[in-house]
Design an enzyme around this catalytic site. Structure first.
Site, PDB file in Angstrom:
ATOM      1  N   LYS A  85      43.408  31.012  50.515  1.00  0.00           N
ATOM      2  CA  LYS A  85      42.029  31.323  50.119  1.00  0.00           C
ATOM      3  C   LYS A  85      41.149  30.107  50.395  1.00  0.00           C
ATOM      4  CE  LYS A  85      39.391  32.897  46.061  1.00  0.00           C
ATOM      5  NZ  LYS A  85      39.485  33.228  44.628  1.00  0.00           N
ATOM      6  N   SER A 109      37.965  37.706  43.430  1.00  0.00           N
ATOM      7  CA  SER A 109      37.352  37.058  44.555  1.00  0.00           C
ATOM      8  C   SER A 109      38.325  36.729  45.690  1.00  0.00           C
ATOM      9  CB  SER A 109      36.671  35.758  44.093  1.00  0.00           C
ATOM     10  OG  SER A 109      37.618  34.891  43.514  1.00  0.00           O
ATOM     11  N   SER A 139      40.870  37.021  39.595  1.00  0.00           N
ATOM     12  CA  SER A 139      40.727  37.061  41.056  1.00  0.00           C
ATOM     13  C   SER A 139      41.999  37.030  41.880  1.00  0.00           C
ATOM     14  CB  SER A 139      39.824  35.925  41.515  1.00  0.00           C
ATOM     15  OG  SER A 139      38.500  36.240  41.214  1.00  0.00           O
TER      16      SER A 139
HETATM   17  N1  GLN Z   1      35.487  38.617  38.711  1.00  0.00           N
HETATM   18  C1  GLN Z   1      35.458  37.442  37.924  1.00  0.00           C
HETATM   19  C2  GLN Z   1      34.168  36.695  38.145  1.00  0.00           C
HETATM   20  O1  GLN Z   1      33.369  37.173  38.869  1.00  0.00           O
HETATM   21  C3  GLN Z   1      36.654  36.590  38.211  1.00  0.00           C
HETATM   22  C4  GLN Z   1      36.475  35.622  39.312  1.00  0.00           C
HETATM   23  C5  GLN Z   1      37.701  34.774  39.512  1.00  0.00           C
HETATM   24  O2  GLN Z   1      38.743  34.994  38.908  1.00  0.00           O
HETATM   25  N2  GLN Z   1      37.562  33.768  40.341  1.00  0.00           N
HETATM   26  O3  GLN Z   1      33.961  35.658  37.612  1.00  0.00           O
END
Ligand code: GLN
Length: 479
Positions: free
Chosen positions: A79, A154, A178
């Protein structure tokens, strides 16, 4: 050789036995990416030179008959929030569009030391903020199961790359879900280790008390193998825990009979899609048929998890992202007349809408006069949520829940409704707030053939038990 279903073991043994070489294997993955990624959009940058360097090192070992490391020749994707020396690292942001880091993230360095071949960097929501990958400053990622749908976020690029067979395994990061949520949307395995289990050195910070690095993989065993390679104390990260790393792979085959499985009513209520609910209930039945004991538990503060998460995460993000000021690295606005004008324009032009929204929310929550009402309050509720889990884990060994209330939604469906997007994180943010480990594994599909994910949460530093149960479930379903 069919590469799209390769596991770590298969890839390594093909290299070890001379059926292929690490170099040929890496090239076949690049061919596949070249042909298929224009449809998916999983990769932002390919690191061919670096991949071929590592692959040749492995091939030399193999040719000399030397022992091969555990991930020898295994093609992996990273990532793009983990820095890679000499390889562009963007965090999905225009702010870092041309940033070439001078050092490696510890998790990436450890994977490479274990013989893995880094194919490239995967697309993600900007600074890991999002649940659909639509916040990438570059382009969206399409779900390989239905390209009109999101891959989750994400870590959407990492999940899609593994699901589409463009990497054997990938690294993602999880701050509020994420790793697990995109794993669930793309039908792969996603593991978030305990907070502190894996070093965060070289992970571009979103919310430091919530950030975790972990694997996305096609099998539970592969996830265990990657965790073994990256886990453990790192002197470069003072929050990395000095807790012995067990033999995750060796523990997989231990019996699961007698394990106590907690089912929390708060995770099976309002807002949960019918097909997801059915699949999760069937999975719980399956675990019961393996000799596990199903025990009802309660996590009474669950309803407060979303507001708590979005205060703590945005507060920490507002502070972490202060470093992007146009001075030290990354994007700098050219048309400024004074220093403060340069800061302002740089941040205005470099950050996307969601990142700006969060910086503003977080700055507000931390400001004098509101700190006690929001940030301090959220920290107190965070403690209550952690206690909910401690209480439950007195009675059970693991807790089983859906990973996400729905399967993958359509691109654009929630893009203009940030609140709806935030609310869908309900089943994942709790584990990040409590610092406990969680895994998402495929447990069926909807009528439209979209994958559904089952989440298994465990005690602090007890990844071995959730991996073991996930492995037993995977084997039972395959049988
Ligand atoms: N969807 C969550 C957010 O928007 C989690 C993001 C993440 O885990 N990096 O913050």
């Amino acid at each position: 050789m069919e590469i799209s279903t390769l596991t770590i073991e298969a890839a390594r043994s093909a290299v070890a036995t001379g059926k292929t070489t690490a170099t040929v294997l890496a090239k076949s993955f690049y061919d596949k990416i070249q042909k298929e990624d224009s449809q998916i959009g999983a990769f932002l940058t390919l690191s061919k030179e670096r991949a071929i360097d590592t692959a040749s090192r492995i091939d030399k070992l193999a040719a000399d008959g030397k022992p091969l490391p555990p991930l020898a020749g295994v093609p992996v994707a990273i990532k793009d929030v983990m820095v890679t020396r000499g390889v562009r690292t963007t965090a999905g942001s225009k702010m870092l569009e041309n940033y070439i880091p001078p050092y490696d993230c510890t998790a990436v360095a450890r994977l490479e030391q274990a013989g893995a071949v880094v194919l490239g960097k995967t697309n993600c929501d900007e600074f890991a903020m999002g649940s659909s990958n639509e916040n990438s400053a570059f382009h969206p990622v399409h779900n390989p199961h239905d390209i009109s749908r999101v891959p989750g976020g994400s870590s959407g690029g990492s999940a899609a790359a593994v699901a589409a067979g463009m990497a054997v395994v990938a690294l993602g990061s999880d701050t509020g879900g994420s790793i697990r949520q995109p794993a669930s949307f793309c039908g792969v395995v996603g593991l978030m280790p305990t907070y502190g289990r894996v070093s965060r050195y070289g992970l571009i910070a979103f919310a430091s008390s919530l950030d975790h690095i972990g694997p996305l993989a096609r099998t539970v065993k592969d996830a265990a193998m990657v965790l073994s390679a990256i886990a453990g104390r790192d002197p470069m990260d003072s929050t990395s825990a000095n807790v012995p790393v067990p033999d995750y792979v060796g523990e997989l085959e231990k019996p699961v009979r007698g394990l106590k499985i907690g089912v929390a009513k708060e995770y099976l209520g309002e807002g949960l899609d019918g097909a997801v609910c059915k699949a999760v209930e069937a999975a719980i039945q399956k675990l019961a048929s393996l000799g596990c004991e199903v025990v009802p538990v309660s996590l009474p503060h669950t309803a407060s998890a979303i507001p708590t998460y979005y205060i703590v995460a945005t507060a920490e993000a507002s502070s972490n992202l202060a470093r992007f000021d146009g001075v030290r690295y990354g994007y700098r606005a050219r048309d400024a007349s004074t220093l403060s004008d340069m800061y302002r324009r740089t941040r205005d032009q470099g950050f996307g809408a969601e990142v700006k929204r969060r910086i503003m929310l977080g700055t507000y929550a931390l400001s004098a006069g509101y700190y006690d009402a929001y940030y301090l309050k959220a920290q107190k509720v965070r403690t209550l949520l952690t206690r909910d889990f401690e209480e439950a884990f007195r009675k059970v060994d693991v807790i089983v829940t859906p990973t996400s209330p729905t399967a993958a939604f359509k691109l654009g469906e929630k893009a203009n409704d940030p609140l709806a997007m935030y609310l869908a994180d309900i089943y994942t943010v709790t584990a990040d707030l409590a610092g406990i480990p969680g895994i998402s594994i495929p447990c069926g599909e909807t009528r439209e053939k979209l994958p559904i994910g089952l989440q298994i949460l465990g005690r602090h530093f007890d990844e071995a038990t959730i991996l073991r149960l996930a492995h037993a479930y995977e084997q039972a379903v395959a049988a």
